[in-house]
Design a protein around this motif. Structure first.
Motif, short mmCIF file in Angstrom:
data_model
loop_
_atom_site.label_atom_id
_atom_site.label_comp_id
_atom_site.label_asym_id
_atom_site.label_seq_id
_atom_site.Cartn_x
_atom_site.Cartn_y
_atom_site.Cartn_z
N ILE A 153 0.86 -1.18 0.00
CA ILE A 153 0.00 0.00 0.00
C ILE A 153 0.90 1.23 0.00
O ILE A 153 2.00 1.20 0.57
CB ILE A 153 -0.95 0.01 1.23
CG1 ILE A 153 -2.00 1.10 1.09
CG2 ILE A 153 -0.18 0.17 2.53
CD1 ILE A 153 -3.12 0.99 2.12
N SER A 154 0.49 2.29 -0.69
CA SER A 154 1.32 3.49 -0.75
C SER A 154 1.23 4.26 0.55
O SER A 154 0.24 4.17 1.29
CB SER A 154 0.85 4.39 -1.91
OG SER A 154 -0.42 4.95 -1.62
N LEU A 155 2.28 5.03 0.83
CA LEU A 155 2.29 5.83 2.04
C LEU A 155 1.17 6.86 2.03
O LEU A 155 0.53 7.11 3.05
CB LEU A 155 3.65 6.53 2.20
CG LEU A 155 3.80 7.40 3.44
CD1 LEU A 155 3.61 6.58 4.71
CD2 LEU A 155 5.15 8.10 3.45
N ASP A 156 0.91 7.47 0.86
CA ASP A 156 -0.17 8.46 0.78
C ASP A 156 -1.52 7.84 1.13
O ASP A 156 -2.32 8.43 1.86
CB ASP A 156 -0.22 9.06 -0.63
CG ASP A 156 0.95 9.98 -0.91
OD1 ASP A 156 1.61 10.41 0.06
OD2 ASP A 156 1.20 10.26 -2.09
N GLN A 157 -1.78 6.66 0.60
CA GLN A 157 -3.05 6.00 0.89
C GLN A 157 -3.12 5.58 2.36
O GLN A 157 -4.18 5.68 2.99
CB GLN A 157 -3.23 4.78 -0.01
CG GLN A 157 -4.63 4.19 0.01
CD GLN A 157 -4.79 3.10 -1.02
OE1 GLN A 157 -3.85 2.73 -1.71
NE2 GLN A 157 -6.00 2.57 -1.14
N PHE A 158 -2.01 5.13 2.89
CA PHE A 158 -1.95 4.76 4.30
C PHE A 158 -2.29 5.95 5.18
O PHE A 158 -3.10 5.84 6.11
CB PHE A 158 -0.56 4.22 4.63
CG PHE A 158 -0.41 3.69 6.03
CD1 PHE A 158 -0.60 2.34 6.29
CD2 PHE A 158 -0.07 4.52 7.08
CE1 PHE A 158 -0.47 1.83 7.58
CE2 PHE A 158 0.07 4.03 8.36
CZ PHE A 158 -0.13 2.67 8.61
N LEU A 159 -1.69 7.11 4.90
CA LEU A 159 -1.94 8.31 5.70
C LEU A 159 -3.37 8.81 5.52
O LEU A 159 -3.97 9.35 6.46
CB LEU A 159 -0.94 9.40 5.33
CG LEU A 159 0.52 9.10 5.69
CD1 LEU A 159 1.43 10.20 5.21
CD2 LEU A 159 0.67 8.88 7.20
N ALA A 160 -3.92 8.65 4.32
CA ALA A 160 -5.32 9.02 4.11
C ALA A 160 -6.24 8.17 4.97
O ALA A 160 -7.20 8.67 5.58
CB ALA A 160 -5.69 8.86 2.63
N GLY A 161 -5.95 6.87 5.04
CA GLY A 161 -6.73 6.00 5.91
C GLY A 161 -6.59 6.35 7.38
O GLY A 161 -7.55 6.25 8.15
N TYR A 162 -5.38 6.77 7.76
CA TYR A 162 -5.16 7.21 9.13
C TYR A 162 -6.05 8.40 9.48
O TYR A 162 -6.66 8.45 10.55
CB TYR A 162 -3.69 7.58 9.30
CG TYR A 162 -3.35 8.29 10.59
CD1 TYR A 162 -3.33 7.60 11.78
CD2 TYR A 162 -3.04 9.63 10.59
CE1 TYR A 162 -3.01 8.24 12.97
CE2 TYR A 162 -2.72 10.29 11.76
CZ TYR A 162 -2.70 9.60 12.94
OH TYR A 162 -2.40 10.24 14.11
N GLY A 163 -6.16 9.35 8.56
CA GLY A 163 -7.05 10.49 8.78
C GLY A 163 -8.49 10.06 8.90
O GLY A 163 -9.24 10.55 9.76
N ALA A 164 -8.92 9.14 8.05
CA ALA A 164 -10.30 8.66 8.10
C ALA A 164 -10.58 7.94 9.41
O ALA A 164 -11.66 8.10 10.00
CB ALA A 164 -10.58 7.73 6.92
N ALA A 165 -9.62 7.15 9.88
CA ALA A 165 -9.83 6.39 11.12
C ALA A 165 -10.02 7.30 12.32
O ALA A 165 -10.70 6.94 13.29
CB ALA A 165 -8.65 5.45 11.35
N GLN A 166 -9.43 8.48 12.29
CA GLN A 166 -9.60 9.43 13.40
C GLN A 166 -10.94 10.14 13.34
O GLN A 166 -11.39 10.70 14.34
CB GLN A 166 -8.48 10.46 13.39
CG GLN A 166 -7.12 9.87 13.68
CD GLN A 166 -6.05 10.93 13.77
OE1 GLN A 166 -5.81 11.51 14.82
NE2 GLN A 166 -5.41 11.20 12.66
N ALA A 167 -11.59 10.14 12.18
CA ALA A 167 -12.83 10.89 12.02
C ALA A 167 -14.08 10.05 12.22
O ALA A 167 -15.18 10.59 12.27
CB ALA A 167 -12.87 11.52 10.62
N VAL A 168 -13.94 8.73 12.31
CA VAL A 168 -15.11 7.87 12.48
C VAL A 168 -15.21 7.42 13.93
O VAL A 168 -14.21 7.44 14.65
CB VAL A 168 -15.04 6.64 11.54
CG1 VAL A 168 -14.99 7.07 10.09
CG2 VAL A 168 -13.84 5.75 11.87
#
Length: 395
Positions: A256-271
């Motif tokens: 998985i790309s680092l950008d996609q990983f960090l995007a998922g990290y942001g989503a996980a904090q918002a749910v």
């Protein structure tokens, strides 16, 4: 079956509304299961929290599994996990494709409102637990010491050290508990000792097998599953700590790309729900192995499996230890230290992340009064704060 369905219903509601991270989740659990439903006393709840602070894995999810296990056995533990975890997992799977192309959708005042709500919920939990578990001078001092230690030495293992110091202080400095009003309450755990030992042996077997499972000679999907198992087994200090472990396992091999990983990290904090639901986001989009709904489910199960084995394997023995006089004295100090750890977390990260302006503080004050003075349920206050934040607060 009725109890299992009730456990599922309660945790599903919490899974849809519990914003704010692991510390806030403990506040939501206490408000729901200690104050409203009265499934546990404050002392029993603090004992369960203390155990889960000692264990590796997602503390709030383990507390939820423990509550479900105590209420309705193994089906209750599973129902609690499904109800609390799957709402956020579903949201993260749905968000994965969108966030990879458009991560800025997370910006908005409603997120700030949810952070403010977490401040009020945790403050309510700290206040209520302090009144019951650290009411006298000695335990209040121990609570303050634990909070100062955790704040001044911001390392994951310091929380465990604070609880160990609490245990030593309980044994040596605090007055013995009154046997007519014990600070510890024996937890009736519907699990056979033989089953608990078997669960612990399975976990040990998985840990022994991890080097073999992660070897490059294994199929990619097996290596990916082993990465989730390893992260779930070794993480201490809450859900956020799992992120660097997963990043080291999944990003360097190119799954998985680092950008996609960090995007998922942001989503996980918002749910809402546990940070470990991030596994569903990752498992849905890994290259060369886990993919789609099946991959998301397998990743989720692998990351949570060690926590499930630990809570089922250790909780029955923890309950027995709590009936010993020495252990009751130690738990008296541990309970006070648990309140101190929560007090420290109220400031960092909950307060620092949620209170940015005078408007944020005003909303937090109103939310706190609604919870403490007007006895409003936490989920209602969370929704009110989210709506107010969407209209009035900046992101």
């Amino acid at each position: 079956m009725a109890r299992v369905l009730e456990v599922f219903r309660q945790f599903l509601l919490l899974g849809c509304t519990s914003f704010g991270g692991p510390v806030a989740h403990l506040g939501y659990f206490r408000e729901r299961f200690v104050q409203r439903e009265q499934w546990l006393t404050d002392a029993a709840y603090a004992d369960l929290v203390a155990l889960c602070q000692f264990l590796p894995g997602p503390a709030s999810s383990q507390v939820g599994m423990g509550i479900g296990l105590l209420r309705a056995g193994w089906p209750g533990a599973l129902a609690a996990w499904i109800g609390f975890t799957f709402p956020s997992a579903i949201l993260l799977v749905l968000a994965s494709a969108v966030l990879s192309a458009n991560p800025e959708w997370l910006a908005g005042g409603w997120i700030q409102g949810l952070k403010v709500a977490a401040v009020a919920v945790v403050a309510q939990a700290v206040l209520g637990m302090q009144r019951k578990l650290a009411p006298d001078r000695g335990r209040a001092s121990l609570m303050a010491f634990a909070a100062v230690l955790v704040l001044l030495v911001p390392l994951a293992w310091v929380q465990l050290l604070a609880l160990l110091i609490g245990a030593v202080a309980g044994l040596t400095l605090l007055s013995p508990p009154d046997d007519r009003a014990l600070g510890h309450e024996r937890l009736t755990v519907p699990v056979r000792r033989s089953v608990s030992i078997l669960l612990l042996l399975v976990l040990v077997g998985l840990l022994i097998a991890l080097p073999w499972l992660t070897a490059e000679a294994r199929p990619v999907a097996i290596q990916q599953v082993a990465g989730f198992l390893q992260a779930g087994s070794l993480v201490f200090g809450g859900g956020h700590v799992v992120l660097p472990l997963l990043e080291q396992s999944l990003v360097p091999p190119g799954w998985i790309s680092l950008d996609q990983f960090l995007a998922g990290y942001g989503a996980a904090q918002a749910v809402p729900g546990p940070m470990f639901s991030f596994a569903a986001f990752l498992g849905f989009d890994l290259r060369g192995g886990l993919q789609g709904i099946g991959g998301a489910l397998i990743a989720l199960l692998a990351l949570f499996l060690p926590a499930f084995l630990l809570i089922g394997g250790v909780l029955p023995f923890w309950s027995d230890l709590g009936t010993l006089q020495a252990m009751r004295r130690a738990l008296k100090g541990i309970n006070a230290a648990v309140v101190g750890v929560l007090l420290a977390a109220l400031f960092q990260p909950v307060w620092l992340a949620g209170i940015k302006t005078s408007a944020d503080f005003s909303l937090a004050l109103v939310a706190f009064v609604l919870l403490v003075g007007w006895k409003q349920p936490a989920w209602r206050v969370v929704l009110i704060c989210g709506l107010v934040g969407g209209f009035a607060l900046s992101s």
